[in-house]
Design a protein around this motif. Structure first.
Motif, PDB file in Angstrom:
ATOM      1  N   ALA A 186       0.854  -1.201   0.000  1.00 25.51           N
ATOM      2  CA  ALA A 186       0.000   0.000   0.000  1.00 25.51           C
ATOM      3  C   ALA A 186       0.886   1.247   0.000  1.00 25.51           C
ATOM      4  N   GLY A 187       0.290   2.438   0.003  1.00 22.23           N
ATOM      5  CA  GLY A 187       1.054   3.691   0.022  1.00 22.23           C
ATOM      6  C   GLY A 187       2.054   3.713  -1.124  1.00 22.23           C
ATOM      7  N   ALA A 188       3.333   4.024  -0.796  1.00 22.98           N
ATOM      8  CA  ALA A 188       4.357   4.094  -1.845  1.00 22.98           C
ATOM      9  C   ALA A 188       4.638   2.723  -2.457  1.00 22.98           C
ATOM     10  N   GLY A 189       4.205   1.635  -1.782  1.00 21.76           N
ATOM     11  CA  GLY A 189       4.346   0.289  -2.346  1.00 21.76           C
ATOM     12  C   GLY A 189       3.646   0.178  -3.690  1.00 21.76           C
ATOM     13  N   LEU A 190       2.621   0.991  -3.914  1.00 20.72           N
ATOM     14  CA  LEU A 190       1.874   0.922  -5.173  1.00 20.72           C
ATOM     15  C   LEU A 190       2.702   1.393  -6.366  1.00 20.72           C
ATOM     16  N   ILE A 191       3.775   2.146  -6.090  1.00 17.69           N
ATOM     17  CA  ILE A 191       4.630   2.608  -7.199  1.00 17.69           C
ATOM     18  C   ILE A 191       5.224   1.390  -7.916  1.00 17.69           C
ATOM     19  N   GLN A 192       5.401   0.303  -7.170  1.00 14.26           N
ATOM     20  CA  GLN A 192       5.963  -0.913  -7.773  1.00 14.26           C
ATOM     21  C   GLN A 192       4.907  -1.797  -8.419  1.00 14.26           C
ATOM     22  N   ASN A 193       3.667  -1.401  -8.280  1.00 11.56           N
ATOM     23  CA  ASN A 193       2.590  -2.236  -8.809  1.00 11.56           C
ATOM     24  C   ASN A 193       1.569  -1.348  -9.547  1.00 11.56           C
ATOM     25  N   PRO A 194       1.995  -0.775 -10.698  1.00 10.54           N
ATOM     26  CA  PRO A 194       1.125   0.191 -11.380  1.00 10.54           C
ATOM     27  C   PRO A 194      -0.228  -0.384 -11.794  1.00 10.54           C
ATOM     28  N   GLU A 195      -0.260  -1.695 -12.088  1.00 18.90           N
ATOM     29  CA  GLU A 195      -1.544  -2.302 -12.479  1.00 18.90           C
ATOM     30  C   GLU A 195      -2.560  -2.158 -11.356  1.00 18.90           C
ATOM     31  N   LEU A 196      -2.090  -2.523 -10.134  1.00 21.26           N
ATOM     32  CA  LEU A 196      -2.985  -2.430  -8.974  1.00 21.26           C
ATOM     33  C   LEU A 196      -3.313  -0.961  -8.673  1.00 21.26           C
ATOM     34  N   ALA A 197      -2.312  -0.100  -8.794  1.00 25.64           N
ATOM     35  CA  ALA A 197      -2.552   1.336  -8.546  1.00 25.64           C
ATOM     36  C   ALA A 197      -3.677   1.831  -9.460  1.00 25.64           C
ATOM     37  N   ARG A 198      -3.621   1.415 -10.712  1.00 26.70           N
ATOM     38  CA  ARG A 198      -4.651   1.871 -11.660  1.00 26.70           C
ATOM     39  C   ARG A 198      -6.020   1.274 -11.320  1.00 26.70           C
ATOM     40  N   GLU A 199      -6.006   0.016 -10.906  1.00 25.11           N
ATOM     41  CA  GLU A 199      -7.277  -0.629 -10.533  1.00 25.11           C
ATOM     42  C   GLU A 199      -7.902   0.110  -9.337  1.00 25.11           C
ATOM     43  N   ILE A 200      -7.044   0.525  -8.409  1.00 25.46           N
ATOM     44  CA  ILE A 200      -7.540   1.236  -7.217  1.00 25.46           C
ATOM     45  C   ILE A 200      -8.156   2.585  -7.612  1.00 25.46           C
ATOM     46  N   ILE A 201      -7.522   3.288  -8.551  1.00 30.97           N
ATOM     47  CA  ILE A 201      -8.105   4.573  -8.997  1.00 30.97           C
ATOM     48  C   ILE A 201      -9.478   4.312  -9.632  1.00 30.97           C
ATOM     49  N   ARG A 202      -9.538   3.269 -10.462  1.00 32.80           N
ATOM     50  CA  ARG A 202     -10.817   2.965 -11.130  1.00 32.80           C
ATOM     51  C   ARG A 202     -11.895   2.598 -10.106  1.00 32.80           C
ATOM     52  N   ALA A 203     -11.510   1.785  -9.119  1.00 32.68           N
ATOM     53  CA  ALA A 203     -12.487   1.354  -8.107  1.00 32.68           C
ATOM     54  C   ALA A 203     -12.987   2.554  -7.299  1.00 32.68           C
ATOM     55  N   THR A 204     -12.077   3.478  -6.994  1.00 38.79           N
ATOM     56  CA  THR A 204     -12.460   4.657  -6.209  1.00 38.79           C
ATOM     57  C   THR A 204     -13.428   5.519  -7.011  1.00 38.79           C
ATOM     58  N   LYS A 205     -13.100   5.714  -8.289  1.00 36.39           N
ATOM     59  CA  LYS A 205     -14.000   6.514  -9.144  1.00 36.39           C
ATOM     60  C   LYS A 205     -15.376   5.860  -9.257  1.00 36.39           C
ATOM     61  N   ARG A 206     -15.357   4.511  -9.401  1.00 41.50           N
ATOM     62  CA  ARG A 206     -16.625   3.791  -9.519  1.00 41.50           C
ATOM     63  C   ARG A 206     -17.442   3.953  -8.250  1.00 41.50           C
ATOM     64  N   GLY A 207     -16.753   3.909  -7.106  1.00 44.35           N
ATOM     65  CA  GLY A 207     -17.440   4.074  -5.818  1.00 44.35           C
ATOM     66  C   GLY A 207     -18.170   5.413  -5.773  1.00 44.35           C
ATOM     67  N   VAL A 208     -17.497   6.468  -6.248  1.00 45.57           N
ATOM     68  CA  VAL A 208     -18.081   7.817  -6.216  1.00 45.57           C
ATOM     69  C   VAL A 208     -19.311   7.879  -7.135  1.00 45.57           C
ATOM     70  N   VAL A 209     -19.164   7.363  -8.352  1.00 48.65           N
ATOM     71  CA  VAL A 209     -20.250   7.476  -9.337  1.00 48.65           C
ATOM     72  C   VAL A 209     -21.443   6.603  -8.921  1.00 48.65           C
ATOM     73  N   ASP A 210     -21.148   5.382  -8.457  1.00 42.92           N
ATOM     74  CA  ASP A 210     -22.249   4.491  -8.046  1.00 42.92           C
ATOM     75  C   ASP A 210     -22.996   5.071  -6.851  1.00 42.92           C
ATOM     76  N   TRP A 211     -22.246   5.671  -5.915  1.00 46.39           N
ATOM     77  CA  TRP A 211     -22.907   6.298  -4.759  1.00 46.39           C
ATOM     78  C   TRP A 211     -23.842   7.409  -5.247  1.00 46.39           C
ATOM     79  N   PHE A 212     -23.367   8.201  -6.223  1.00 46.19           N
ATOM     80  CA  PHE A 212     -24.171   9.313  -6.743  1.00 46.19           C
ATOM     81  C   PHE A 212     -25.445   8.774  -7.403  1.00 46.19           C
ATOM     82  N   GLU A 213     -25.306   7.671  -8.144  1.00 43.82           N
ATOM     83  CA  GLU A 213     -26.459   7.172  -8.902  1.00 43.82           C
ATOM     84  C   GLU A 213     -27.390   6.288  -8.087  1.00 43.82           C
ATOM     85  N   PHE A 214     -26.783   5.447  -7.225  1.00 45.38           N
ATOM     86  CA  PHE A 214     -27.616   4.430  -6.554  1.00 45.38           C
ATOM     87  C   PHE A 214     -27.597   4.511  -5.034  1.00 45.38           C
ATOM     88  N   GLY A 215     -26.764   5.369  -4.465  1.00 48.22           N
ATOM     89  CA  GLY A 215     -26.644   5.414  -2.995  1.00 48.22           C
ATOM     90  C   GLY A 215     -25.617   4.409  -2.508  1.00 48.22           C
TER      91      GLY A 215
END
Ligand code: FMN
Length: 369
Positions: free
Chosen positions: A111-140
């Motif tokens: 986690a944290g700076a450890g994600l610099i070594q795992n860009p695939e996971l870092a990108r997945e985390i950004i996508r999941a966070t964005k999805r969380g925001v949008v889904d909350w807006f649309e569905f609660g």
């Protein structure tokens, strides 16, 4: 709503600092320094997902801190999804993902700076966070959030309501940002920053050290300037509405240094961390200097510093009572420096356990009140 793009440039913000920038510190900084943006200490997404009470206390904030961004750390995309929804539900203005913490307990897990070594996971985390925001807006709130978490959420909402924080004003899609470092064991911005850009976070903040450097040595402003070029090139293809803001960070100690580093790096703004210790006025100082280069900052008097230190103490005590006063002692030491008798006073303040005891020690030292 993307508040990052609406902020006047240069943006001068308060950097997140675990164990330092809690709700009382941020309140005082907002009141006396008025930074353009404020970020919470990092908050564990595992703790959120498990409904840990002490973790939820990190979500306490006051209306005066806006725009305020909650920073999350962890490794599980699903927990970031849930964490982002909790951040939305609590009315924060943005959610930031920590990809910079070098602490062994965090980075060794990846986690944290450890994600610099795992860009695939870092990108997945950004996508999941964005999805969380949008889904909350649309569905609660998602059904996957457990009951214990929902109980803590409801309890923290009550606390926010008591503090007058308007956490449920309007439902909106909040921006997702990333804060990171210039590399893992060596500077690698040309590889790492483009990886993050692939997921288009709304803002990227970069601390000019590698994980390996921790907080040692000097921040590498030539690497931060390189980041400025990379992000500017990326933005060239984009219109005003979609361009990514860039905040550079590391070793800004005065208004003069701030001015120099802003020009050098091509960043949209700066985050200030350690230079805010006992000095919320640094933001006022930088702001005035940016407006007028001839501006000379008048140091705060001892009386002014004591008065703010006591206000900080009282709020800290109110929010953390009774066990939390130990955390306040270091702030007292930071406020009360640089006058005859300060060393002896600080030694005595390190033994205090409440604002009353602080006032008593101050009166014994005949410095005030
Ligand atoms: C005590 C302490 C705690 C920190 N906690 C966090 C944190 O929770 N999240 C984060 O992104 N950075 C954290 N940082 C890093 C700072 O936000 C900042 O990037 C770093 O201190 C460099 O900026 P400065 O030279 O202005 O202090 C922390 C730094 C310190 C000193």
């Amino acid at each position: 709503m993307n508040f990052w793009r609406k902020l006047e440039k240069p943006i001068i913000g308060l950097s997140p600092m675990d164990g330092v920038s809690d709700a009382s510190f941020r309140f005082i900084t907002a009141k006396y320094g008025e930074p353009d943006v404020i970020t919470t200490e990092f908050i564990s997404v595992d703790g959120i997902a498990y409904g840990a009470r002490n973790i939820f206390n990190d979500f306490i904030y006051h209306e005066i801190e806006r725009p305020i961004v909650a920073q999350l750390f962890g490794i599980e995309p699903e927990y970031f999804y849930q964490g982002a929804q909790i951040v939305c539900e609590l009315g924060f203005d943005g959610v930031d993902i920590n990809m910079g913490c070098p602490a062994k307990t965090v980075a060794r897990r990846g986690a944290g700076a450890g994600l610099i070594q795992n860009p695939e996971l870092a990108r997945e985390i950004i996508r999941a966070t964005k999805r969380g925001v949008v889904d909350w807006f649309e569905f609660g709130l998602s059904k996957s959030i457990n009951r214990k978490t929902l109980r803590e959420l409801s309890s923290i909402k009550n606390t926010l309501a008591e503090l007058g924080t308007k956490f449920d004003k309007e439902k909106r899609i909040i921006p997702v940002s990333v804060k990171t470092r210039i590399g893992y064991d060596q500077e690698s911005v040309e590889v790492w920053i483009p990886e993050i850009l692939k997921e288009s976070p709304v803002n990227i903040t970069v601390h000019g050290r590698t994980l390996k450097q921790m907080y040692q040595g000097e921040a590498d402003w030539s690497a931060l300037t390189k980041v400025g070029h990379i992000i500017n090139d990326y933005n060239e293809e984009l219109d005003e509405e979609t361009r990514i803001t860039y905040i550079a960070n590391g070793d800004i100690t005065s208004a003069e240094v701030a001015l120099e580093k802003l020009q050098q790096s091509g960043a949209d703004g700066l985050y200030i961390g350690r230079a805010t210790y006992g000095n919320p006025w640094i933001f006022e100082n930088i702001r005035e200097k940016l407006k007028n280069n001839d501006y000379v900052f008048v140091e705060k008097t001892l009386d002014e510093r004591i008065s703010v230190a006591l206000e900080h103490c009282d709020l800290h005590h109110k929010l953390n009572e009774p066990q939390g006063f130990v955390q306040m002692r270091k702030h007292l030491a930071w406020y009360l420096r640089g006058f005859p008798g300060a060393v002896k006073l600080r030694v005595d303040l390190m033994k205090t356990n409440s604002p009353d005891e602080v006032r008593h020690v101050l009166s014994l030292h005949k410095v005030a009140y």
